[in-house]
Motif scaffolding. Sequence first.
Motif, PDB file in Angstrom:
ATOM      1  N   UNK A  83      34.734  36.295  36.324  1.00  0.00           N
ATOM      2  CA  UNK A  83      36.314  35.607  36.607  1.00  0.00           C
ATOM      3  C   UNK A  83      36.935  34.851  35.633  1.00  0.00           C
ATOM      4  N   UNK A  84      36.142  34.111  34.325  1.00  0.00           N
ATOM      5  CA  UNK A  84      36.719  34.491  33.314  1.00  0.00           C
ATOM      6  C   UNK A  84      37.358  35.660  32.447  1.00  0.00           C
ATOM      7  N   UNK A  85      36.297  36.802  32.478  1.00  0.00           N
ATOM      8  CA  UNK A  85      37.368  37.914  31.800  1.00  0.00           C
ATOM      9  C   UNK A  85      37.959  38.397  32.341  1.00  0.00           C
ATOM     10  N   UNK A  86      38.260  38.544  34.202  1.00  0.00           N
ATOM     11  CA  UNK A  86      38.740  38.718  34.495  1.00  0.00           C
ATOM     12  C   UNK A  86      40.268  38.472  34.584  1.00  0.00           C
ATOM     13  N   UNK A  87      40.626  37.564  34.292  1.00  0.00           N
ATOM     14  CA  UNK A  87      41.315  36.629  34.337  1.00  0.00           C
ATOM     15  C   UNK A  87      42.062  36.609  32.665  1.00  0.00           C
ATOM     16  N   UNK A  88      41.058  36.789  31.690  1.00  0.00           N
ATOM     17  CA  UNK A  88      41.454  37.323  30.353  1.00  0.00           C
ATOM     18  C   UNK A  88      41.926  38.941  30.480  1.00  0.00           C
ATOM     19  N   UNK A  89      41.733  39.302  31.155  1.00  0.00           N
ATOM     20  CA  UNK A  89      42.027  40.955  31.392  1.00  0.00           C
ATOM     21  C   UNK A  89      43.724  41.314  32.042  1.00  0.00           C
ATOM     22  N   UNK A  90      43.692  40.203  33.365  1.00  0.00           N
ATOM     23  CA  UNK A  90      44.860  40.729  34.235  1.00  0.00           C
ATOM     24  C   UNK A  90      46.344  39.644  33.292  1.00  0.00           C
TER      25      UNK A  90
END
Length: 486
Positions: free
Chosen positions: A369-376
């Motif tokens: 979830x953290x890394x996806x937010x980074x990509x977002x």
Amino acid sequence: MPTDMTVFPRIMILALALALTLGAAIPAAAQQPGPSDLQALRFYLEQDNDVAVRSELRRLQIQFPDWTPPANLSDMRADTGPDSIDRIYRLIESGDFDGARALIAETDRDFADWSPPTEMLSLLNLSEAQQQFTAAVAAQQAETAIGIARGIPALLSCERINNAWELAEMHLLLGETSRALGIYRSVIGSCSASEILISTLEKADAVANLTELESLADAALASAPDAATDIRRVENRLRAGRQVPARWPNGEQVIELDAATTAPPDTTAPTAATPPASTRPPPRPEAPSTPSAPQPQATAPAQSGAGLSSVAAAAQRGAWAECLALSANSSRIDVIYQRGWCAYNAERPMEAVTAFQRAARQGGSATVRRDAAFGWMLSLLKLNMTEQAAQIAASVDLTRDQRIEIESQILDQRGLRAYESGDYARAIAYIDAHAQLTGSMRRDLGLLKGYSLLNMGNRNAARDIFLQLHRQLATSETRRALRAAE
């Protein structure tokens, strides 16, 4: 050789008719599906399309009543088709569309049990049209670009929103303002992502009158009521740019990064003499740095299977188009997460936003979830949607490296935007905060700070910066800057 999976329902009807007519006269061998009969099932299994898999299983059991599917359907994934499939996707990825078609025809001829899947053919046609459209836009061939878009409506999907925006620009190039506004109105009526709606409002502001802008904002509110606060804030800002009163109460405050609010140093404040506002820096020599997209193998959720394996393998090779084709319509969060990085690297940031947003909310672990937010956030910044990225950054617990990357890009974009709006003191504050965060002053931002000082009347401080940059590396840009500060 059939090329469309929709042929199978017609085959099923034909098989039932034959069964009613011939009864027991049907040979026993017809009660077991052959490789070509199982092709659609294997395709849907590889795509992780559970709904289509169940439907295809029902069809096969009606057509072949003596056939029992294996207990583990994953065993049927082993037959992945001819070795040339990977080469076909590579040809599409590289833009060799004639070569891809030739290899498809060759493979279709040489392998009796294989036909090109619909997804492959759709990707081929759409990729070719995208290349032609992009080339026409770059060459400012407005009529050609408009004709291509009309012929391939899939180019104008919400996931390819840049195409719609560029199509509107082509109409504006021909002086067709009403058609451009029609495209903006269609986007707002068709797409629900707040990022798309806000960017479209900002683009329409350049050509819409106040009544039209209000109408577009109302349509955006109807399309994304959950984003009403952001949409109203943007409309108020656009109205302020026209020097008309705000339409909505100004009770909402945009989240800001602490570093961005640092007061500018005293050396930037003289106001006695102001050079003409036309003093502008040369084009920036480099874009803000962005990391190569991290690969998710180390952080993806544990439920990896053949679907994720094939998508991740395509990503590892840098075959972004193949990765996007394989991950299309998947409902698995681990696949959707990987799809986000493929879309980001394929320069399809709006698709990346959609994928990362979903993975950030539904990821199976806190790390994902953290890394996806980074990509977002990276994808939003690639779209120059700075404030939306800043709002997410304020609420996500990123790693130190991730936070430095995101906050530095936010400060970079805010600094440039402040400069372009003539707010030179604030531009310097953002540039200095960027240098403090990253540990050094990037060369292009140093030039921008120098020009900001020059526009504020502090010629000596501007010249000191330009001279320092010139001594480090003499270029036409530093020479031009020194002449401006004389």
